[in-house]
Each structure stands twice: as structure tokens, then as C-alpha cells.
Design an enzyme around this catalytic site. Structure first.
Site, PDB file in Angstrom:
ATOM      1  N   ARG A  46      89.688  38.512  54.190  1.00 20.24           N
ATOM      2  CA  ARG A  46      89.371  38.011  55.538  1.00 20.24           C
ATOM      3  C   ARG A  46      89.823  39.039  56.569  1.00 20.24           C
ATOM      4  O   ARG A  46      89.175  39.276  57.572  1.00 20.24           O
ATOM      5  CB  ARG A  46      90.054  36.656  55.793  1.00 20.24           C
ATOM      6  CG  ARG A  46      89.984  36.252  57.264  1.00 20.24           C
ATOM      7  CD  ARG A  46      90.229  34.758  57.543  1.00 20.24           C
ATOM      8  NE  ARG A  46      91.197  34.133  56.691  1.00 20.24           N
ATOM      9  CZ  ARG A  46      92.528  34.242  56.819  1.00 20.24           C
ATOM     10  NH1 ARG A  46      93.055  34.968  57.793  1.00 20.24           N
ATOM     11  NH2 ARG A  46      93.331  33.630  55.977  1.00 20.24           N
ATOM     12  N   TYR A  98      70.501  33.291  76.573  1.00 31.19           N
ATOM     13  CA  TYR A  98      70.138  32.610  75.327  1.00 31.19           C
ATOM     14  C   TYR A  98      70.649  31.161  75.380  1.00 31.19           C
ATOM     15  O   TYR A  98      71.812  30.910  75.736  1.00 31.19           O
ATOM     16  CB  TYR A  98      70.745  33.372  74.142  1.00 31.19           C
ATOM     17  CG  TYR A  98      70.615  32.633  72.845  1.00 31.19           C
ATOM     18  CD1 TYR A  98      69.371  32.192  72.397  1.00 31.19           C
ATOM     19  CD2 TYR A  98      71.729  32.346  72.068  1.00 31.19           C
ATOM     20  CE1 TYR A  98      69.251  31.486  71.213  1.00 31.19           C
ATOM     21  CE2 TYR A  98      71.615  31.650  70.879  1.00 31.19           C
ATOM     22  CZ  TYR A  98      70.368  31.217  70.459  1.00 31.19           C
ATOM     23  OH  TYR A  98      70.248  30.514  69.295  1.00 31.19           O
ATOM     24  N   ASP A 170      75.968  40.823  76.462  1.00 32.29           N
ATOM     25  CA  ASP A 170      75.215  40.535  75.244  1.00 32.29           C
ATOM     26  C   ASP A 170      74.039  41.513  75.221  1.00 32.29           C
ATOM     27  O   ASP A 170      73.092  41.383  76.000  1.00 32.29           O
ATOM     28  CB  ASP A 170      74.732  39.076  75.260  1.00 32.29           C
ATOM     29  CG  ASP A 170      73.960  38.706  73.992  1.00 32.29           C
ATOM     30  OD1 ASP A 170      73.440  39.621  73.326  1.00 32.29           O
ATOM     31  OD2 ASP A 170      73.860  37.505  73.693  1.00 32.29           O
ATOM     32  N   LYS A 195      69.392  40.380  64.794  1.00 25.52           N
ATOM     33  CA  LYS A 195      68.185  40.827  65.485  1.00 25.52           C
ATOM     34  C   LYS A 195      67.928  42.318  65.223  1.00 25.52           C
ATOM     35  O   LYS A 195      67.846  42.714  64.085  1.00 25.52           O
ATOM     36  CB  LYS A 195      68.330  40.494  66.968  1.00 25.52           C
ATOM     37  CG  LYS A 195      68.785  39.035  67.221  1.00 25.52           C
ATOM     38  CD  LYS A 195      67.768  38.037  66.757  1.00 25.52           C
ATOM     39  CE  LYS A 195      68.169  36.576  66.734  1.00 25.52           C
ATOM     40  NZ  LYS A 195      69.361  36.054  67.259  1.00 25.52           N
TER      41      LYS A 195
END
Ligand SMILES: Cc1ncc(COP(=O)(O)O)c(C=O)c1O
Length: 379
Positions: A46, A98, A170, A195
Site C-alpha cells: 500500500r 465534472y 483538474d 482518460k
């Protein structure tokens, strides 16, 4: 190094064990420690994973930032950035972003005492006016999703910094090929790697790139403390994607411009939103701030009936959520990506029932245009 060279080489030293040219998928949850208190820099997966670390260094270099941290989705990347704040802190955010980001802010983060003011960030004066003594983050998307409005990043960074806030951008719609916000004054850049960065519609992920050791250390602490990490396999997929980012984006960009020009001429299209068209209200700013105009286009067909008939008829273009894949994806923001935005806001912004959004892929553009043409015939 140049951008294309960095896409292929940054963060990607040959594997020290075998010399493998491609970073292996280190599919392990833990690492043997030779003796108590001594290890090779890896204790638990992790916290550290070599495949993920290579991707993080790669994207940090592409964004010209200092540190990268990868997450299980774009939303978990955004969520972690807001965990830098505490109850009572204030955020100035773009009113058109978004829909999932708006949902996270309004339905999750507000419950923990964060306050949000939404403004049209293409108006730097509105950003300045919204600043308060407790404003800690100015959160920007440019071009916005789906209205393609452009925000002046350098001017907003100046306003934010004067008020003691950091700027978070973003950059999902552009990828660092088209726009590098850190070079324009941003402190943190984030992406849905789902994306353009991955580019092949086969992985969900996110990344946060920070421009200072202090922010990098804080994001790294949160990545480990919260734990929403990107898996080794997804890290490997995105690394494979970023290698071809420059060539894919060049083609996306060419196809995007050709498609926008076709749509702008089409008699059944009422309006086209694309910053590369001279009639876009911020075309000059986009030219200055971006290295091209990208592959995201929205256009107005006048009614839900028209939008539905058109979307049901396309064949080569895929009716789907998401964007940034090699294949052309087409969607209906009102009922898909922006369904969680209140109807009054949607109407004010222009996210109408007749609005269609297209993420232009890298197919032969003549084939894409022929597909749209046959779909227009039904209207
Ligand atoms: C601009 C933008 N930011 C963030 C996200 C969220 O990313 P993810 O779907 O990887 O969680 C999306 C998803 O569509 C997006 O379009």
C-alpha cells in the site's frame, strides 16, 4: 528532455534485477526484510510499489511537477486533495466542472464542514470576489466539462496566492501534452488517468502531481493513510499508455479540429463549443495557455428528441460515459456525466437536453464524419 522523450523514458529505468526494458508488474503485497529494521525501501505494497512508483515519476515529469501519487480512480485523487483541509476551510471552485466532482463536494465533503463557493472561473474578478480569509483551495477545470470554457490559470494563481490559497487544477481534459498548469502557477494538478493518460479505455485511476516537497509529503502521507492506491496492473497499463501520449494527442488534436470545423458548418448543429474555433469567446486565451485545443467538443442539437435520435443512430462512435480513449466516445451530459448537477445550474450553464459531447478518437476522421453524417440524416 523533450516531452515525447519524457513520455517514454521518465521514471522508467530498466528493471535492476533483470534489465527488463519494460517496468514489470510487481504483483506483491509485501517485501522480505533481510533483518529487523533493514529493508530495500519497500515494506508494504500500500505504501510503496515499484510499478506504481515508476508511473508516479513518469506523470510528475510530464506535468513538470515534483511529486506524483497515483490513486484507484480520478475521484479518489480529488478526494485526497481535499483531505489536506480541515473543517471550516473554504474552497472557491468552478461552477462548471465534472458532475462527479460537484457530487463529491456537495454531498460528501460539505458534511465534514468544508465550505464551497462556485463561480464562473473564466471571470478572474469573480474568483477574487469569492476569496475569504479561510479560503485554502481554488479548484479549477479548464476547459470545463462539458461547456469548454477557458480559465486564465496564471491570473487565477495570482489571485489565489495573494489570498493564501493553493491552486488545484483538474487537467484531465487536456493531459500535460496540451496544458501544464504547474508552469502557469498551479500548486497541484490532478487527473483521472482513466482518460487521455491511459488512453485505451481499459483502466480506472487517478493521479495527483504536486509542485513542492511539502505538498508531496502531505499527499504521500494521505495516500498511505487513506489507502485508495492504484493497483500494480493498472499502474503498468497507464505507463504503457503514457509512452504514446504525445503521438496519440497529436492525432486527437488534428481529428478534434477537423470534427469541430465539420460540426460548425453543419446546418443541423445550433452551436459548437470548442476552444479551437475563432468564434469561441476565449479562443485567444486558449491559444496562449494551451499547446493545441484537444479533442473534446460539445454541440447543441436543440432538443432532447434530436439528441436521442442522433445518439441512437451513431455506429462507429460509441455512446458511452468517459472520454480520452483511442476510440471516439459520444455522450449526453444532461443525463449521463452531469446528472448529479442541479437542473437550475445545468440550465444556466448551457447543459441543455439537446447538448451532446464528443471525445474524438484517433480513427480516420473521414470515417467519423461519415458516421455523424448518417446520424444527422435522422433529424
Ligand atoms: C474532468 C474529470 N475529472 C475527474 C473525473 C473522475 O475520474 P474517475 O472516473 O477516474 O474517477 C472525470 C470522470 O469522468 C472527469 O471527466
Amino acid at each position: 528532455m523533450g516531452f515525447s522523450t519524457d513520455c517514454i523514458h521518465a521514471g522508467q529505468e530498466p528493471d535492476p534485477t533483470t534489465g527488463a526494458v519494460t517496468i514489470p508488474i510487481y504483483q506483491t503485497s509485501t517485501y522480505v526484510q533481510p533483518e529487523l529494521g533493514r529493508h530495500k525501501g519497500y515494506e508494504y505494497a500500500r505504501t510503496q510499489n515499484p510499478t506504481r512508483a515508476a508511473l508516479e515519476a513518469n506523470i510528475a515529469a510530464l506535468e513538470r511537477g515534483k511529486h506524483g501519487h497515483c490513486f484507484a480512480s480520478g475521484m479518489s485523487a480529488i478526494d485526497v486533495v481535499f483531505r489536506l483541509l480541515q473543517s471550516g476551510d473554504h474552497v472557491v471552485a468552478g461552477e462548471n466542472m465534472y458532475g462527479g466532482s460537484y457530487r463529491l463536494f456537495s454531498r460528501v465533503l460539505e458534511k465534514f464542514g468544508l465550505q464551497f463557493t462556485y463561480v464562473d472561473t473564466s471571470d478572474t474578478g469573480a474568483v477574487r470576489q469569492a476569496m475569504r480569509p479561510e479560503t485554502k483551495i481554488v479548484y479549477l477545470e479548464t476547459p470545463t466539462n462539458p461547456m469548454m470554457t477557458i480559465t486564465d490559470l496564471a491570473a487565477c494563481a495570482e489571485v489565489a496566492h495573494a489570498g493564501g490559497a493553493i491552486v488545484v487544477v483538474d487537467n484531465t481534459f487536456c493531459s500535460p501534452y496540451l496544458q501544464r498548469p504547474i508552469e502557469l502557477g498551479a500548486d497541484v494538478v490532478l487527473h483521472s488517468t482513466t482518460k487521455f493518460l491511459n488512453g485505451h479505455s481499459d483502466s480506472v485511476g487517478g493521479v495527483v502531481v504536486s509542485n513542492s516537497d511539502e505538498l508531496g509529503e502531505k499527499i504521500g502521507f494521505l495516500q498511505n493513510a487513506v489507502g485508495a492506491i492504484l493497483s500494480p496492473f493498472d499502474s503498468w497499463l497507464v505507463l504503457r499508455g503514457t509512452k504514446t501520449l504525445a503521438v496519440r494527442m497529436k492525432r486527437h488534436e488534428e481529428n478534434g479540429m477537423a470534427m469541430a470545423q465539420y460540426l460548425a458548418r453543419h446546418p443541423k448543429v445550433k452551436k459548437v463549443y470548442y476552444p479551437g474555433l475563432p468564434e469561441h469567446p476565449q479562443h485567444e486565451l486558449a491559444k496562449r495557455q494551451m499547446n493545441g485545443f484537444g479533442a473534446m467538443i460539445s454541440f447543441e442539437l436543440g432538443s432532447k428528441e434530436n439528441a436521442a435520435a442522433f445518439l441512437n443512430r451513431v455506429r462507429l462512435c460509441s455512446l458511452a460515459e468517459s472520454l480520452g480513449g483511442v476510440e471516439t466516445l459520444i455522450s449526453h451530459p444532461e443525463t449521463m456525466t452531469h446528472a448529479s448537477v442541479p437542473i437550475e445550474t445545468r440550465t444556466r450553464l448551457g447543459i441543455t437536453p439537446g447538448l451532446v459531447r464528443i471525445s474524438v478518437g484517433i480513427e480516420d476522421v473521414e470515417d467519423l464524419i461519415a458516421d455523424l453524417e448518417q446520424a444527422f440524416e435522422t433529424l
